[in-house]
Design a protein around this motif. Structure first.
Motif, PDB file in Angstrom:
ATOM      1  N   ARG A  98     -64.807 -35.553 -49.583  1.00 23.04           N
ATOM      2  CA  ARG A  98     -64.126 -36.815 -49.301  1.00 23.04           C
ATOM      3  C   ARG A  98     -64.324 -37.738 -50.492  1.00 23.04           C
ATOM      4  O   ARG A  98     -65.434 -37.844 -51.041  1.00 23.04           O
ATOM      5  CB  ARG A  98     -64.706 -37.444 -48.042  1.00 23.04           C
ATOM      6  N   SER A  99     -63.282 -38.413 -50.946  1.00 22.48           N
ATOM      7  CA  SER A  99     -63.375 -39.319 -52.085  1.00 22.48           C
ATOM      8  C   SER A  99     -64.196 -40.546 -51.724  1.00 22.48           C
ATOM      9  O   SER A  99     -63.977 -41.166 -50.682  1.00 22.48           O
ATOM     10  CB  SER A  99     -61.975 -39.748 -52.551  1.00 22.48           C
ATOM     11  N   LYS A 100     -65.155 -40.882 -52.598  1.00 23.18           N
ATOM     12  CA  LYS A 100     -65.952 -42.092 -52.438  1.00 23.18           C
ATOM     13  C   LYS A 100     -66.054 -42.777 -53.799  1.00 23.18           C
ATOM     14  O   LYS A 100     -65.923 -42.131 -54.846  1.00 23.18           O
ATOM     15  CB  LYS A 100     -67.349 -41.777 -51.896  1.00 23.18           C
ATOM     16  N   THR A 101     -66.318 -44.061 -53.786  1.00 25.87           N
ATOM     17  CA  THR A 101     -66.355 -44.837 -55.028  1.00 25.87           C
ATOM     18  C   THR A 101     -67.633 -45.665 -55.092  1.00 25.87           C
ATOM     19  O   THR A 101     -67.981 -46.352 -54.122  1.00 25.87           O
ATOM     20  CB  THR A 101     -65.132 -45.760 -55.144  1.00 25.87           C
ATOM     21  N   TYR A 102     -68.320 -45.582 -56.224  1.00 22.86           N
ATOM     22  CA  TYR A 102     -69.544 -46.337 -56.496  1.00 22.86           C
ATOM     23  C   TYR A 102     -69.491 -46.804 -57.954  1.00 22.86           C
ATOM     24  O   TYR A 102     -68.647 -46.346 -58.735  1.00 22.86           O
ATOM     25  CB  TYR A 102     -70.786 -45.440 -56.302  1.00 22.86           C
TER      26      TYR A 102
END
Length: 581
Positions: A31-35
């Motif tokens: 799943r795409s996640k952004t940090y």
């Protein structure tokens, strides 16, 4: 000569994340996640310059009449410069080695640095037997300079850079007469190590800047052998608030447990002091077993503090979590074409562990190269299913937990686990005091509960774990077992009370004292010959004849690996050892 090797904007462009498509084990969902973006850290790589055809007349140094400078390669530039600067030898006081100072005005981002060179024997040469003559390699390294122009030998600059310049000529042999393999042709082999690398081309660019400055050598990219382009080191990291250290250590330990369950080849180490973890490590080629990309790369994940947190100020006293490719300059290499995929995998491993440990964006801490919560956003593919994997893994060990607490012949195991449950982390001394068990017996049970199949080298997780430091601490191997132990202990003995626990402990102490008294009586009744026979059966040796130092023996006692009763000290010659107060 002067130079300003400022880091260009193209060098700092981050390898893009997003919806990248890397090979993974079948059935893995992401799943795409952004940090915030973890910065590129250290980099190490190599390339071969096929430059042996360059004319010797390009070399600007006078190497002396008796020196055979055969061509204009980078290797011969470094060799000639070494001879030409022989009068500029200084001693590095930190290693007591002679070094040649090639420059004191090499600029990096406007800051002057010294460039020093040293030589050492290379693995190849010419001749045989007593006529064998090795070739030399040349190490060229940046060193910081203080405000008074002195070289700071003990320090490494923030923008570190070092080169190893090595010969590549036909006909070279090692000291045993075996041919030296040259898979990429003749010329110069260059190893580069530097910091804050986002692309492998930076390795060649920074090497080119440095050799142009100190050797007046114009590195031609067309002379770089394409197949020789390799790298063995790549790193990325973030820094976070130390309040999250325990959660990260626990998460890394969970990853080690899952890797071991998948029969992965994994190396784990940890350091502890007073029960608090300072470092956690995993090194494996099998990260694919946790859903990460399958790149056949040996990757290290570690959480660590600076060597001396008290010597630095915030934010440098906060912990770092870092992922690094752990290759070998002379063996385990990847081609430059693989750099982007390796960097994506490293960032994915770091950021996914932050998410699993519930480290939020606001928990990140900025430093001199990482902007913390305000760093540019980075999107990665986060492996799914970890909670299910962990529950399945730990549930497989629950029957063993129930078997232990219901052993029909002793309640000591029950009391050991109950003491660990109540305290969280305990020493052997606490276990002895609260259970009344003998040290030897407690240690045996703890080891059995810690190491499946009684194998201390196994990476398979047990119910308990031992944390080695100044003394040994015992705790449950995961938080799952803390909850499971609550259920198991309460279900097995729901009516247990502190008073009953104390009574069991007293009974064990009294029983042990009675057995000891009986043993003493038996000894009194035996004759002198019998006592001599028993003494003869024991193998006592002077401590200085063991393959361990006295300090090691002290550590073994503190850790519980060696019983104090099995170590003797002659005190008659040392009155102060028997002093009190």
């Amino acid at each position: 000569m002067s130079s300003d090797a400022s880091r260009s904007a193209s060098e700092s462009t981050v390898v893009p994340g997003g919806d990248y498509d890397l090979p993974r084990n079948e059935g893995i969902e992401t799943r795409s996640k952004t940090y915030p973006t973890p910065p590129g850290h250290g980099g190490g790589g190599k390339f071969v310059l096929n430059d042996a055809s360059r004319p010797v007349g390009r070399i600007p140094f006078d190497a002396g009449e008796n020196r055979n400078i055969r061509d204009g390669s980078l290797y011969q530039h470094a060799r000639a410069a070494h001879y030409a600067h022989e009068d500029e030898v200084v001693v590095d006081p930190t290693e007591e080695k002679e070094r040649i100072v090639l420059s004191r005005d090499y600029l990096v981002d406007g800051v002057p640095h010294a460039v020093v060179q040293t030589d050492s024997r290379w693995r190849g040469g010419r001749g045989k037997g007593s006529n064998y003559r090795p070739f030399y390699k040349y190490d060229v390294t940046l060193k910081p300079i203080d405000h008074e122009g002195n070289i700071e030998w003990s320090k490494t600059p923030l923008n570190a850079l070092s080169l190893k310049i090595q010969p590549q000529y036909d006909g070279l042999v090692d000291s045993d007469g075996n041919d030296v393999n040259l898979p990429f042709g003749t010329g110069t082999l260059v190893h580069v190590q530097t910091t804050w690398v986002e692309h492998p081309e930076a390795l060649a660019d920074r090497a080119a800047d440095l050799v142009a400055h100190v050797f007046d050598y114009d590195l031609d990219e067309a002379e770089i052998n394409e197949q020789s382009k390799g790298f063995w080191k790549a790193e990325t990291h973030v820094r976070c608030d130390d309040a999250k250290t325990d959660d990260l250590v626990h998460t890394i330990r969970q990853s080690a447990d899952l890797l071991a369950e998948h029969a992965a080849d994994v190396d784990t180490t940890g350091l502890a002091s007073d029960g608090n973890w300072l470092e956690a490590k995993i090194t494996t080629r099998d990260w694919r077993q946790l859903g990460f990309p399958d790149l056949d790369a040996n990757i290290l994940l570690k959480l660590y503090y600076t060597d001396n947190p008290e010597a630095v100020s915030y934010p440098f006293d906060q912990p770092k979590i870092e992922a690094a490719l752990m290759g070998n300059p002379n063996g385990d290499n990847h081609h430059w074409d693989e750099w982007d995929d390796i960097m994506r995998a490293l960032r994915e491993i770091v950021l996914s562990h932050l998410v699993w440990a519930d480290v939020g964006v606001t928990d990140l801490v900025g430093d001199d190269v990482f902007d913390g919560p305000t760093a540019e956003p980075y999107t990665w593919q986060h492996p799914e299913g970890r909670r299910w994997w962990l529950r399945r893994h730990y549930e497989s060990l629950v029957p063993e937990l129930y078997r232990e607490v219901t052993k029909p012949n002793t309640q000591l195991v029950y009391d050991i686990l109950d003491t660990v449950r109540r305290h969280g982390t305990v020493t052997y001394q606490t276990l002895m005091e609260e259970t009344g068990g003998a040290y030897r017996t407690i240690r045996k049970h703890v080891s059995r509960l810690t190491y499946p199949d009684d194998n201390p080298d196994s990476d398979e997780p047990g119910i308990l774990k031992k944390v080695q430091g100044v003394q040994t601490w015992v705790a449950f191997s995961s938080r799952f077992f803390e909850d499971a132990a609550d259920d198991a202990l309460d279900e097995v003995n729901p009516d247990d009370t502190p008073e009953a626990k104390s009574e069991r402990a007293d009974e064990r102490r009294e029983d042990r004292q009675e057995r000891q008294q009986q043993n003493d009586d038996d000894l009194e009744e035996s004759d002198d010959d019998g006592r001599a026979d028993r003494r003869d059966r024991d193998d006592w040796r002077p401590i200085d004849t063991l393959p361990y130092s006295p300090a090691n023996v002290g550590q073994f006692i503190a850790r519980g690996d060696l019983e104090a009763q099995d170590v003797k000290v002659r005190i008659s010659a040392y009155d102060w050892l028997n002093a009190t107060g």
